[in-house]
Scaffold this active site. Sequence first.
Site, mmCIF file in Angstrom:
data_model
loop_
_atom_site.group_PDB
_atom_site.id
_atom_site.type_symbol
_atom_site.label_atom_id
_atom_site.label_comp_id
_atom_site.label_asym_id
_atom_site.label_seq_id
_atom_site.Cartn_x
_atom_site.Cartn_y
_atom_site.Cartn_z
ATOM 1 N N TYR A 52 0.842 -1.204 0.000
ATOM 2 C CA TYR A 52 0.000 0.000 0.000
ATOM 3 C C TYR A 52 0.882 1.260 0.000
ATOM 4 C CZ TYR A 52 -4.297 -2.593 1.137
ATOM 5 O OH TYR A 52 -5.387 -3.429 1.113
ATOM 6 N N SER A 209 -14.161 -3.546 0.907
ATOM 7 C CA SER A 209 -15.018 -2.847 -0.060
ATOM 8 C C SER A 209 -16.508 -3.109 0.189
ATOM 9 C CB SER A 209 -14.662 -3.235 -1.499
ATOM 10 O OG SER A 209 -15.144 -2.276 -2.420
ATOM 11 N N LEU A 211 -18.779 -1.073 0.325
ATOM 12 C CA LEU A 211 -19.571 -0.161 -0.522
ATOM 13 C C LEU A 211 -19.270 -0.376 -2.001
ATOM 14 C CD1 LEU A 211 -19.250 3.206 1.457
ATOM 15 C CD2 LEU A 211 -20.793 1.263 1.839
ATOM 16 N N GLY A 214 -17.538 2.536 -3.546
ATOM 17 C CA GLY A 214 -18.360 3.742 -3.601
ATOM 18 C C GLY A 214 -19.649 3.603 -4.366
ATOM 19 N N LEU A 215 -19.847 2.495 -5.068
ATOM 20 C CA LEU A 215 -21.088 2.302 -5.826
ATOM 21 C C LEU A 215 -22.307 2.399 -4.921
ATOM 22 C CD1 LEU A 215 -22.494 1.430 -8.530
ATOM 23 C CD2 LEU A 215 -22.324 -0.921 -7.675
ATOM 24 N N GLY A 217 -22.466 3.963 -2.064
ATOM 25 C CA GLY A 217 -22.368 5.120 -1.188
ATOM 26 C C GLY A 217 -23.078 6.344 -1.727
ATOM 27 N N GLY A 218 -24.099 6.135 -2.571
ATOM 28 C CA GLY A 218 -24.819 7.261 -3.166
ATOM 29 C C GLY A 218 -24.214 7.691 -4.491
#
Length: 326
Positions: A52, A209, A211, A214-215, A217-218
């Site tokens: 990372y 993941s 979410l 991010g899909l 997450g709005g």
Amino acid sequence: MLARLGHTDLQVSRLVVGTVNFGGRVGEDDARALLDHALARGLTTIDTADNYGWREHRGYTEELIGRWLAAGGHRDEVVLATKVGSPMSDDPADRGLSARHIVAGCEASLRRLRTDRIDLYQLHQMDRAVPWDEIWQAMEILIEQGKVRYVGSSNAAGRDLAAAQETAARRNGPGLASEQCLYNLVTRQPELEILPAATAYGMGVLVWSPLHSGLLGGALRKQRAGTAVKSAQGRAQTALAAHRAAVEEFETFCDHLGRNPAEVALAWVLSRPGVTGAIVGPRTTGHVDDSVAAGERPLGEDELRRLDETFPPVGRGGPAPDAWLF
């Protein structure tokens, strides 16, 4: 919120601080503020990996966390998890799960993290060219030396978990304490093999993941507002093309509940049988607070049923092979 990790006595927070955004998306000062805020809100488990921070250089994120641990004296306050196996350079030997690389990788992670032990040392991805006896040989050495407390896997298949645990049992070893897998409303395949195998072998499950980048997450409301970041790229963008109708229905349902979509999606993951905790990748302290709200406000049975209708499980649901036997 703490939970026991599988068959071990290790207590991990149900919300785990994911650090993949540290370095590139989140600068060091902001990352340290996030870690301070997360720890204050009860997120006592930190998940990272040796590679990372690649936007700066591989190992950067472990170095950042090491500086934070040393500056604040936080080492005994947190459960520290990292991973080994991903490429660390162009050298073919500097990757994978050979005994040589596992031991060398652990030593390097300890130096970067400025600590004498790793609480949960995870195999970042499977390396099926290496037999489990060799992997366990390396891990047993590290455990005996006190450098590793528990071993976990990541991105494994059900057959990998079975092979790992059966080999460990034959060696009278501790076996895997946990599996870290991709799991969310859109990606429900772990219900077929991973979750049943983990439960059968007494393993915890840490979800990454939750979410779907991010899909969940709005994403649509953020697109309309022009504020989409993660949801406008990568995995989320690809999945949106296939799941747009369901995502639209999901966001409308969240509006009806008066709750943030990210909070609802995370609360769903935390409600799933066999799930120990979820890894959240906050970029702001507000993201941390939203995650805490998800844990404090569980979903009701009617709400869970509605989400199943919007994002149906695979086949008839449940473990394989019953999920597809009609």
